[in-house]
Design a protein around this motif. Structure first.
Motif, PDB file in Angstrom:
ATOM      1  N   MET A 190     -72.734 -49.833  27.315  1.00  0.00           N
ATOM      2  CA  MET A 190     -71.685 -49.841  28.331  1.00  0.00           C
ATOM      3  C   MET A 190     -70.456 -49.148  27.768  1.00  0.00           C
ATOM      4  O   MET A 190     -69.844 -49.608  26.810  1.00  0.00           O
ATOM      5  N   ARG A 191     -70.115 -48.025  28.374  1.00  0.00           N
ATOM      6  CA  ARG A 191     -68.956 -47.272  27.911  1.00  0.00           C
ATOM      7  C   ARG A 191     -68.118 -46.841  29.101  1.00  0.00           C
ATOM      8  O   ARG A 191     -68.617 -46.289  30.072  1.00  0.00           O
ATOM      9  N   ASP A 192     -66.840 -47.136  29.035  1.00  0.00           N
ATOM     10  CA  ASP A 192     -65.899 -46.756  30.087  1.00  0.00           C
ATOM     11  C   ASP A 192     -65.388 -45.355  29.788  1.00  0.00           C
ATOM     12  O   ASP A 192     -64.810 -45.107  28.728  1.00  0.00           O
ATOM     13  N   TRP A 193     -65.616 -44.428  30.722  1.00  0.00           N
ATOM     14  CA  TRP A 193     -65.222 -43.040  30.468  1.00  0.00           C
ATOM     15  C   TRP A 193     -63.802 -42.740  30.942  1.00  0.00           C
ATOM     16  O   TRP A 193     -63.328 -41.608  30.851  1.00  0.00           O
ATOM     17  N   SER A 194     -63.072 -43.779  31.409  1.00  0.00           N
ATOM     18  CA  SER A 194     -61.680 -43.580  31.777  1.00  0.00           C
ATOM     19  C   SER A 194     -60.791 -43.909  30.582  1.00  0.00           C
ATOM     20  O   SER A 194     -61.256 -44.349  29.530  1.00  0.00           O
ATOM     21  N   SER A 195     -59.496 -43.733  30.752  1.00  0.00           N
ATOM     22  CA  SER A 195     -58.557 -44.040  29.678  1.00  0.00           C
ATOM     23  C   SER A 195     -57.963 -45.436  29.824  1.00  0.00           C
ATOM     24  O   SER A 195     -57.116 -45.837  29.030  1.00  0.00           O
ATOM     25  N   SER A 196     -58.416 -46.194  30.823  1.00  0.00           N
ATOM     26  CA  SER A 196     -57.811 -47.501  31.092  1.00  0.00           C
ATOM     27  C   SER A 196     -58.281 -48.573  30.120  1.00  0.00           C
ATOM     28  O   SER A 196     -57.610 -49.582  29.926  1.00  0.00           O
ATOM     29  N   THR A 197     -59.454 -48.422  29.522  1.00  0.00           N
ATOM     30  CA  THR A 197     -59.945 -49.379  28.537  1.00  0.00           C
ATOM     31  C   THR A 197     -60.530 -48.620  27.353  1.00  0.00           C
ATOM     32  O   THR A 197     -60.726 -47.405  27.401  1.00  0.00           O
ATOM     33  N   ARG A 198     -60.833 -49.367  26.304  1.00  0.00           N
ATOM     34  CA  ARG A 198     -61.456 -48.786  25.115  1.00  0.00           C
ATOM     35  C   ARG A 198     -62.907 -49.244  25.002  1.00  0.00           C
ATOM     36  O   ARG A 198     -63.470 -49.272  23.907  1.00  0.00           O
ATOM     37  N   LEU A 199     -63.500 -49.607  26.121  1.00  0.00           N
ATOM     38  CA  LEU A 199     -64.818 -50.227  26.118  1.00  0.00           C
ATOM     39  C   LEU A 199     -65.901 -49.274  25.640  1.00  0.00           C
ATOM     40  O   LEU A 199     -66.058 -48.168  26.168  1.00  0.00           O
ATOM     41  N   ASP A 200     -66.661 -49.687  24.644  1.00  0.00           N
ATOM     42  CA  ASP A 200     -67.800 -48.921  24.136  1.00  0.00           C
ATOM     43  C   ASP A 200     -68.724 -49.911  23.436  1.00  0.00           C
ATOM     44  O   ASP A 200     -68.576 -50.181  22.240  1.00  0.00           O
ATOM     45  N   LEU A 201     -69.681 -50.482  24.205  1.00  0.00           N
ATOM     46  CA  LEU A 201     -70.530 -51.541  23.692  1.00  0.00           C
ATOM     47  C   LEU A 201     -71.988 -51.109  23.657  1.00  0.00           C
ATOM     48  O   LEU A 201     -72.466 -50.435  24.565  1.00  0.00           O
ATOM     49  N   PRO A 202     -72.720 -51.482  22.617  1.00  0.00           N
ATOM     50  CA  PRO A 202     -74.152 -51.149  22.542  1.00  0.00           C
ATOM     51  C   PRO A 202     -74.982 -52.105  23.386  1.00  0.00           C
ATOM     52  O   PRO A 202     -74.505 -53.165  23.819  1.00  0.00           O
ATOM     53  N   ALA A 203     -76.229 -51.741  23.622  1.00  0.00           N
ATOM     54  CA  ALA A 203     -77.151 -52.635  24.314  1.00  0.00           C
ATOM     55  C   ALA A 203     -77.434 -53.840  23.424  1.00  0.00           C
ATOM     56  O   ALA A 203     -77.302 -53.786  22.200  1.00  0.00           O
ATOM     57  N   GLY A 204     -77.822 -54.958  24.064  1.00  0.00           N
ATOM     58  CA  GLY A 204     -78.121 -56.167  23.312  1.00  0.00           C
ATOM     59  C   GLY A 204     -76.966 -57.144  23.331  1.00  0.00           C
ATOM     60  O   GLY A 204     -76.082 -57.072  24.185  1.00  0.00           O
ATOM     61  N   ARG A 205     -76.950 -58.037  22.368  1.00  0.00           N
ATOM     62  CA  ARG A 205     -75.917 -59.065  22.311  1.00  0.00           C
ATOM     63  C   ARG A 205     -74.648 -58.514  21.680  1.00  0.00           C
ATOM     64  O   ARG A 205     -74.683 -57.817  20.674  1.00  0.00           O
ATOM     65  N   ASN A 206     -73.518 -58.853  22.306  1.00  0.00           N
ATOM     66  CA  ASN A 206     -72.216 -58.416  21.829  1.00  0.00           C
ATOM     67  C   ASN A 206     -71.279 -59.612  21.747  1.00  0.00           C
ATOM     68  O   ASN A 206     -71.227 -60.430  22.668  1.00  0.00           O
TER      69      ASN A 206
END
Length: 349
Positions: A194-210
């Motif tokens: 899960m990765r947000d391609w906007s500049s509003s968040t820094r979200l970049d998470l791999p598949a699986g448990r986080n």
């Protein structure tokens, strides 16, 4: 941006006896209160949290701007037009206290907004086929205070659903991060990265448990422009529900069941919360105590059934199945019995 209002209320309902005791001490010290009793055309004393029991419906609102008690914006979001509710959830607590159902309402839902009373003797004009999240800002624009904004959102939800709302709760932006950090973070599971391609968040998470801390959890529920999605509010609702379940699970875990951890969590929740003045200490304590045996799989998350609006594909309208959902809530029967899609529970994965 999404507020942590539902998280705060779920926390209070899943902490059990220790939390209920702490709630007695903190309830009148920490949360702000808003008095809407004079703006509702009914007796506010008739509520499901009375000593006699009964089902309880709490309206959970998350605003995209922080406000003080006079409705003045703390964040620079552009005045009243920015003060819309990004999150609208009806939390239904069954009369027998065996079920907690949280029904998310998409902010883009088109509904008829009735005339709303505002402070100063003012009244807003009714509006047809308006986005449900605009009711909050219409009330604020008329009365210039939080009471008017909350009251208009309150009567709009009641009018659109037919469900009587007993109480309302809001929690601010900073409080959400603090609540998640107070329990040492939460665990969520992703089928895909899960990765947000906007500049509003820094979200970049791999598949699986986080494992997410407070800031990461906030990014998770704020993210709209995620690779592989359409950037709509609907995708965010699923993320919100997953986070709610994760927090409920963590709160019920043994590592946050001690008094110190619960006090820290309650302080983070209550210091950020605004509740209606009709929710008394006795009612809140009684409700928390009555729910001490609720388990994670008794907390159900659903989204009101909807379809794209014929007049605007970027808006949604509720389907006939939504009518059945509201009828079930009014009758205090499980809303899951009338839905064609399986719900999400706090038990999660």
């Amino acid at each position: 941006m999404w507020r942590g209002v539902a998280l705060g209320v779920v926390v209070l309902l899943t902490c059990g006896v220790v939390a209920a005791a702490a709630l007695v001490v903190h309830l009148y010290q920490a949360p702000d209160r808003v008095d809407v009793s004079g703006l509702l055309d009914r007796d506010p004393a008739v509520a499901g949290t009375s000593a006699s029991g009964g089902a309880v419906n709490i309206l959970l609102l998350g605003s995209d701007s922080r406000m003080d008690e006079n409705g003045a914006a703390i964040d620079d979001v552009g005045g009243a037009e920015g003060m819309r509710t990004d999150t609208t959830i009806i939390m239904h607590v069954s009369a027998d206290r065996s079920r907690v159902e949280l029904v998310s309402i998409p902010r883009d839902s088109l509904v008829d907004i009735p005339a709303c009373k505002a402070t100063g003797g003012k009244t807003t004009a009714p509006r047809s086929e308006a986005m449900i999240n605009s009711a909050f800002s219409r009330g604020w624009a008329a009365g210039g205070d939080l009471a008017s904004a909350v009251a208009c959102a309150w009567v709009t939800v009641e009018s659109a659903t037919g469900v009587r709302i007993d109480h309302v709760a809001l929690v601010d932006f900073a409080g959400f991060e603090q609540m998640v950090d107070a329990v040492g973070g939460v665990e969520i599971y992703l089928d895909e990265p899960m990765r947000d391609w906007s500049s509003s968040t820094r979200l970049d998470l791999p598949a699986g448990r986080n494992h997410l801390d407070g800031p990461q959890a906030l990014d998770f529920v704020r993210a709209r422009f995620v690779v592989g999605t359409d950037g709509s509010d609907i995708a965010r609702i699923a993320n919100q529900q997953q986070l709610l379940g994760a927090l409920a699970r963590k709160v019920s875990a043994s590592d946050v069941s001690d008094t110190v951890a619960l006090t820290r969590l309650l302080n983070a929740t209550l210091s950020s919360m605004t509740i209606d003045s009709g929710l008394t200490m006795g009612d809140a304590t009684s409700l928390a105590m009555s729910l001490r045996s609720v388990r994670a799989d008794d907390i159900v998350f659903v989204t009101v059934p909807f379809a794209a609006a014929p007049q605007n594909p970027n808006r949604v309208v509720w389907t006939s199945e939504a009518d059945e959902l509201w009828a079930a809530m009014i009758a205090d029967t499980p809303v899951t019995d009338v839905l064609s899609h399986p719900p999400t529970t706090a038990a999660g994965r």
